[in-house]
Write an enzyme that holds these catalytic residues in place. Structure first.
Site, PDB file in Angstrom:
ATOM      1  N   ASP A  37      44.562  10.296   5.410  1.00  0.00           N
ATOM      2  CA  ASP A  37      43.922   9.549   4.335  1.00  0.00           C
ATOM      3  C   ASP A  37      42.982   8.525   4.967  1.00  0.00           C
ATOM      4  O   ASP A  37      43.004   8.307   6.178  1.00  0.00           O
ATOM      5  CB  ASP A  37      44.978   8.848   3.473  1.00  0.00           C
ATOM      6  CG  ASP A  37      44.437   8.299   2.153  1.00  0.00           C
ATOM      7  OD1 ASP A  37      43.316   8.673   1.756  1.00  0.00           O
ATOM      8  OD2 ASP A  37      45.138   7.487   1.514  1.00  0.00           O
ATOM      9  N   HIS A  38      42.155   7.924   4.140  1.00  0.00           N
ATOM     10  CA  HIS A  38      41.343   6.767   4.540  1.00  0.00           C
ATOM     11  C   HIS A  38      41.924   5.520   3.894  1.00  0.00           C
ATOM     12  O   HIS A  38      42.240   5.530   2.696  1.00  0.00           O
ATOM     13  CB  HIS A  38      39.900   6.923   4.074  1.00  0.00           C
ATOM     14  CG  HIS A  38      39.132   7.982   4.794  1.00  0.00           C
ATOM     15  ND1 HIS A  38      38.222   8.812   4.169  1.00  0.00           N
ATOM     16  CD2 HIS A  38      39.129   8.349   6.100  1.00  0.00           C
ATOM     17  CE1 HIS A  38      37.693   9.634   5.054  1.00  0.00           C
ATOM     18  NE2 HIS A  38      38.243   9.386   6.224  1.00  0.00           N
ATOM     19  N   TYR A  47      41.982   6.778  -1.503  1.00  0.00           N
ATOM     20  CA  TYR A  47      42.328   7.935  -2.332  1.00  0.00           C
ATOM     21  C   TYR A  47      41.709   9.223  -1.809  1.00  0.00           C
ATOM     22  O   TYR A  47      41.125  10.006  -2.554  1.00  0.00           O
ATOM     23  CB  TYR A  47      41.933   7.699  -3.796  1.00  0.00           C
ATOM     24  CG  TYR A  47      42.417   6.398  -4.375  1.00  0.00           C
ATOM     25  CD1 TYR A  47      43.655   5.869  -4.018  1.00  0.00           C
ATOM     26  CD2 TYR A  47      41.647   5.683  -5.289  1.00  0.00           C
ATOM     27  CE1 TYR A  47      44.109   4.674  -4.548  1.00  0.00           C
ATOM     28  CE2 TYR A  47      42.098   4.490  -5.832  1.00  0.00           C
ATOM     29  CZ  TYR A  47      43.337   3.979  -5.457  1.00  0.00           C
ATOM     30  OH  TYR A  47      43.782   2.788  -5.987  1.00  0.00           O
ATOM     31  N   HIS A  48      41.881   9.454  -0.501  1.00  0.00           N
ATOM     32  CA  HIS A  48      41.344  10.657   0.142  1.00  0.00           C
ATOM     33  C   HIS A  48      42.435  11.444   0.866  1.00  0.00           C
ATOM     34  O   HIS A  48      42.272  11.816   2.031  1.00  0.00           O
ATOM     35  CB  HIS A  48      40.245  10.279   1.141  1.00  0.00           C
ATOM     36  CG  HIS A  48      39.093   9.547   0.542  1.00  0.00           C
ATOM     37  ND1 HIS A  48      38.206   8.798   1.307  1.00  0.00           N
ATOM     38  CD2 HIS A  48      38.657   9.447  -0.751  1.00  0.00           C
ATOM     39  CE1 HIS A  48      37.292   8.275   0.517  1.00  0.00           C
ATOM     40  NE2 HIS A  48      37.548   8.634  -0.735  1.00  0.00           N
ATOM     41  N   PRO A  49      43.562  11.742   0.244  1.00  0.00           N
ATOM     42  CA  PRO A  49      44.608  12.497   0.951  1.00  0.00           C
ATOM     43  C   PRO A  49      44.164  13.926   1.229  1.00  0.00           C
ATOM     44  O   PRO A  49      43.495  14.561   0.395  1.00  0.00           O
ATOM     45  CB  PRO A  49      45.792  12.451  -0.016  1.00  0.00           C
ATOM     46  CG  PRO A  49      45.157  12.329  -1.371  1.00  0.00           C
ATOM     47  CD  PRO A  49      43.945  11.462  -1.158  1.00  0.00           C
TER      48      PRO A  49
END
Length: 554
Positions: free
Chosen positions: A295-296, A469-471
């Site tokens: 994630d980020h 919110y980049h899983p």
């Protein structure tokens, strides 16, 4: 969706990838396609008005409501992990930011064993999906279904941010999605005529006019059915009714980096020992299922503003009502932008070959939930490192399909994570000290001027860092001989016939920036693999690398 119906293709999840697949697979009038989605309609202003983006992120009507397990390196905090539960999936609740990623991201996929997914291989698929008029047609699509635009940059703070980057010694880039990502310039948005342009708008709704495409909403998939080592359908529940739906050709999971591994695990595909401990019969031992979660993370660095020009003065109920009314009547005004209109991509230090820090600039000092600690005007950047070495997992808590999985990101588990965030904060502070911000900047709000030491900055990150919110990565694509690989380079699940995973869970390594664009590209390319078509011919996409990257940070 009649009982005992058989379809050629069953797609699980009407998110970004699922909408693309539904469109491309149903182009063949001789094939029948079923698209299954647990959520419902995307109608309504909270999704379609770009400025309202914070609302659907926290509405259970549209969001699965996932959160991580207590994160041991973040003081035991549970970090929110929104995933779209609506047609369009997360493209219907995201920030509408369009970032392809750096060409080197995709070359790294090849290094991880995903042959055929290098930069030159994926460029024609990015071009196929885009309608980015006014951009260089050698690198940007002109006639694709997804409209990609720029904001109007009316607020002077956007230009101040871009100019400050140049004053600090960074390059300008007019199109970070073409040759040169590194630098400061306008940010691209998936907005069209003042409305969110999601994957549902771009791909699904036009395709639903075809009689061979069926959309089943309010329906959840519990597990995959098998005959021998072949996937032959899915077990679904609609309301209180469960039933089996058959697929004559393929079952395709496009259910997100959280739900795709969950369904595989419930179906007996995963680490054999872990499955046995839950009483789940093992169909295929693939220990990589649910692992490699990435994630980020980002922090908000906020600054008070001298001039009354920020969005903070529009967060009152009356102002919001007027903004909403103007948007409803005319699809324009403040409500027609996501307000992420200026961007930056920089390298953290010499020796880093391509950008590893991303900036989203916002002419407001406000959190995703709409709250603000600023009494007057303020502005902020969302900033965070792009390539964390930390890896987490998605695992089952039980064999009950109604129970949410355990999501453990293992955020900030490497010293490099802490070093990179300290560097990002200090480089950002330097930006706000440039002459371009002198007419506007009136003192740092967060982390605050007293936070200067490594210990102070670490404490701020530990308490305030949030997911971007980049899983991704939980069904890794790679060499089938690698036991941690879940899908091969055609997105087929290793060891099972008739089953693929096509969503961001297959990313071997997270890409630079927001993930919606590469997810759409992935589905475009995967659709050709599914249909047995020859891939589009590769096109050169080398990407600009600073000539002195080995010795200079900028």
């Amino acid at each position: 969706m009649p009982d005992n119906q058989t379809y050629d293709y069953i797609i699980v999840g009407a998110g970004s990838a699922g909408c693309v697949l539904a469109n491309r697979l149903s182009e063949d009038a001789g094939s029948t396609v079923l698209l299954i989605e647990f959520g419902g309609t995307d109608a309504g202003p909270f999704i379609n008005m770009p400025a309202a983006l914070s609302y659907p992120l926290s509405m259970r009507q549209y969001d699965w409501g996932y959160a991580s397990e207590p994160e041991p390196h973040l003081g035991g905090r549970r970090i929110s992990c929104p995933r779209g539960k609506v047609i369009g999936g997360s493209s219907s609740i995201n920030g509408m930011v369009y970032v392809r990623g750096h060409p080197q991201d995709f070359n790294s996929w090849v290094e991880h064993g995903a042959q055929g997914w290098g930069a030159s291989d994926v460029l024609p698929y990015f071009k196929r999906l885009e309608s980015a008029c006014g951009r260089d047609p050698a690198y940007r699509g002109q006639e694709g279904p997804l409209h990609v635009i720029h904001g109007e940059l009316r607020n002077p703070l956007y230009q101040a941010f871009i100019k400050a980057g140049q004053q600090a010694g960074y390059p300008n880039t007019e199109d970070y999605n073409a040759v040169q990502q590194e630098g400061f310039g306008p940010m691209e948005q998936t907005i069209w005529q003042g409305r969110r342009w999601s994957a549902a708008s771009a791909y699904l709704k036009p395709a639903l006019k075809r009689t061979n495409l069926t959309l089943a909403t309010r329906t959840i998939v519990h597990k995959i059915d098998f005959t021998g080592n072949r996937a032959t359908g899915v077990l679904v529940q609609t309301g209180n009714k469960t039933r089996h739906i058959q697929a004559s050709k393929e079952v395709i999971l496009a259910a997100s980096s959280i739900n795709s591994p969950k369904i595989l695990l419930l179906s007996g595909i995963g680490d054999g020992d872990e499955l046995k401990s839950l009483g789940i019969p093992v169909n295929v031992h693939r220990p990589g299922v649910g692992k490699n979660l990435q994630d980020h993370l980002e922090i908000y660095l906020q600054v008070a503003c001298k001039e009354p020009i920020t969005l903070n003065r529009h967060i009152g109920l009356l102002s919001k009502g007027l903004i909403g009314l103007q948007w409803l009547l005319f699809n324009n005004g403040i409500g027609a932008s996501n307000h992420f209109e200026a961007a930056g991509f920089i390298r953290s230090e010499a020796g880093v070959p391509y950008p590893d820090i991303q900036y989203h600039f916002l002419p407001a000092a406000i959190r995703y939930d709409g709250t603000s600690a600023v009494k007057g005007d303020g502005f902020q950047v969302h900033v965070g490192p792009m390539r964390s070495p930390s890896r987490g997992s998605v695992t089952l808590k039980s064999a009950n399909p109604d129970e949410a999985p355990a999501i453990r990101f293992n955020y900030m588990s490497h010293e490099k994570d802490w070093h990179d965030f300290r560097t990002a904060i200090r480089l950002t502070r330097e930006l706000f000290l440039q002459p371009a911000f002198e007419p506007f900047a009136d003192g740092e709000i967060t982390p605050g001027p007293k936070a200067q030491s490594d210990q102070d900055l670490d404490a701020f990150v530990r308490d305030e860092v949030e997911s971007a919110y980049h899983p991704c990565g939980t069904c890794k694509m790679g060499d089938p001989n690698d036991e941690m690989t879940v899908v091969d380079p055609t997105c087929k699940v290793v060891g099972i016939e008739g089953l693929r995973v096509v969503d961001s869970s297959v990313f071997p390594q997270i890409t630079n920036g927001n993930l919606n664009a590469p997810t759409l590209m992935l589905a475009e390319k995967a659709s050709d693999h599914i249909l047995g078509r020859s891939p589009l011919s590769p096109e050169p996409w080398d990407g600009w690398i600073h000539p002195n990257w080995q010795t200079q940070q900028r």
